[in-house]
Design a protein around this motif. Sequence first.
Motif, PDB file in Angstrom:
ATOM      1  N   GLY A  99       0.811  -1.217   0.000  1.00  0.00           N
ATOM      2  CA  GLY A  99       0.000   0.000   0.000  1.00  0.00           C
ATOM      3  C   GLY A  99       0.838   1.257   0.000  1.00  0.00           C
ATOM      4  O   GLY A  99       0.438   2.273   0.577  1.00  0.00           O
ATOM      5  N   ALA A 100       2.003   1.201  -0.633  1.00  0.00           N
ATOM      6  CA  ALA A 100       2.910   2.352  -0.646  1.00  0.00           C
ATOM      7  C   ALA A 100       3.793   2.277  -1.880  1.00  0.00           C
ATOM      8  O   ALA A 100       4.115   1.191  -2.372  1.00  0.00           O
ATOM      9  CB  ALA A 100       3.771   2.375   0.610  1.00  0.00           C
ATOM     10  N   LYS A 101       4.209   3.435  -2.358  1.00  0.00           N
ATOM     11  CA  LYS A 101       5.138   3.507  -3.474  1.00  0.00           C
ATOM     12  C   LYS A 101       6.539   3.139  -3.013  1.00  0.00           C
ATOM     13  O   LYS A 101       6.994   3.600  -1.960  1.00  0.00           O
ATOM     14  CB  LYS A 101       5.164   4.933  -4.052  1.00  0.00           C
ATOM     15  N   LEU A 102       7.215   2.328  -3.804  1.00  0.00           N
ATOM     16  CA  LEU A 102       8.590   1.958  -3.506  1.00  0.00           C
ATOM     17  C   LEU A 102       9.587   2.742  -4.358  1.00  0.00           C
ATOM     18  O   LEU A 102      10.720   2.982  -3.916  1.00  0.00           O
ATOM     19  CB  LEU A 102       8.803   0.460  -3.737  1.00  0.00           C
ATOM     20  N   GLY A 129      10.627   2.775   0.186  1.00  0.00           N
ATOM     21  CA  GLY A 129      11.408   1.868  -0.651  1.00  0.00           C
ATOM     22  C   GLY A 129      12.797   1.623  -0.092  1.00  0.00           C
ATOM     23  O   GLY A 129      13.308   0.488  -0.131  1.00  0.00           O
ATOM     24  N   GLN A 130      13.442   2.641   0.459  1.00  0.00           N
ATOM     25  CA  GLN A 130      14.772   2.485   1.033  1.00  0.00           C
ATOM     26  C   GLN A 130      14.746   1.557   2.249  1.00  0.00           C
ATOM     27  O   GLN A 130      15.604   0.677   2.403  1.00  0.00           O
ATOM     28  CB  GLN A 130      15.332   3.859   1.416  1.00  0.00           C
ATOM     29  N   ALA A 131      13.760   1.772   3.116  1.00  0.00           N
ATOM     30  CA  ALA A 131      13.649   0.916   4.299  1.00  0.00           C
ATOM     31  C   ALA A 131      13.308  -0.519   3.902  1.00  0.00           C
ATOM     32  O   ALA A 131      13.860  -1.482   4.450  1.00  0.00           O
ATOM     33  CB  ALA A 131      12.595   1.480   5.242  1.00  0.00           C
ATOM     34  N   CYS A 146      14.497  -6.377   2.538  1.00  0.00           N
ATOM     35  CA  CYS A 146      14.525  -7.371   1.457  1.00  0.00           C
ATOM     36  C   CYS A 146      15.891  -8.042   1.372  1.00  0.00           C
ATOM     37  O   CYS A 146      15.996  -9.269   1.250  1.00  0.00           O
ATOM     38  CB  CYS A 146      14.205  -6.712   0.115  1.00  0.00           C
ATOM     39  N   LEU A 147      16.941  -7.240   1.420  1.00  0.00           N
ATOM     40  CA  LEU A 147      18.293  -7.791   1.317  1.00  0.00           C
ATOM     41  C   LEU A 147      18.591  -8.740   2.479  1.00  0.00           C
ATOM     42  O   LEU A 147      19.225  -9.785   2.296  1.00  0.00           O
ATOM     43  CB  LEU A 147      19.316  -6.659   1.282  1.00  0.00           C
ATOM     44  N   ASP A 148      18.116  -8.377   3.674  1.00  0.00           N
ATOM     45  CA  ASP A 148      18.329  -9.240   4.835  1.00  0.00           C
ATOM     46  C   ASP A 148      17.567 -10.549   4.676  1.00  0.00           C
ATOM     47  O   ASP A 148      18.110 -11.637   4.920  1.00  0.00           O
ATOM     48  CB  ASP A 148      17.888  -8.516   6.100  1.00  0.00           C
TER      49      ASP A 148
END
Length: 290
Positions: free
Chosen positions: A45-48, A62-64, A69-71
């Motif tokens: 529900g948010a733009k990345l 998107g940064q958070a 995601c990487l983790d």
Amino acid sequence: MDRLESMAVFARVAEVGSFSAAAKVCDLSATMVAKHVQHLEKRLGAKLIHRTTRRQSLTEVGQAFLADCLDVLARVEAAEDEARERNSQPTGRLRISATVSFGTHVVTPLVHDYLRRYPSVEVDLRLTDRVVDLVEEGIDVAFRFGDLPDSGLVARSLRPRFRLACASPEYLAQHGVPATPADLARHACLLFRDGAPRNRWQFANTPPIQVSGRFVADSGTALLSAARGGLGVALLADFEIADDITTGRLVQLLSDTATQAWPLSLVHLADRRMTAKLRSFVALALERLA
């Protein structure tokens, strides 16, 4: 859509900077890359990603989300690697470090059993009484006595050991059997040299006992030989004299007054993924010595 796949595609877009570049790396069409990102944005529900005709950049969300995601992707990859390792047979060279005496009497028989169980592993056993640097010397696993400093190593506690007072039957027949730790001050004691002779013997719940003797050595093996030869009373590790006590070559003294416990640990480098050879050796060591 598969959520993990969408996360991986999104991470790739963030890495390479555009949908078209990510499409080439992921072997997908640019349209499919966009659908993966849109799928995530709909779920959240948010733009990345801010997208314009000229450039794109990650939003604050998107940064958070990228960091998470990487983790997650790293953990999934590590879990898969570990599962593959568990399914594979231990193989390769395992480098083990231990003190000379403990390595000779305890670790070597353990290694014999390990090699019989895992025929594809080679063991390089290094016996030294100095504290080795696991990283610099390429050691996979080491046995350590005493309290451990906060070194960042993974430590598994093993059964603590004790030093036992002992002497040969011949010596005791000639000089008598000490009834208390204090009686040792009147006996010929065999002293271990660690810089200076260790002439203060510590038993549990008693003050240190000052002892003396005419034989000093920097080797437990030499002291064991001297004790067998009737030269005096020795204070040796339980694993060094176990066979001699069983066969009667030596007599354990003051059996109701144990020395202070001697902590023993198995240590290896902190690593998210253990190799099959390391995991299998640690398991066997814990089975036999914990």
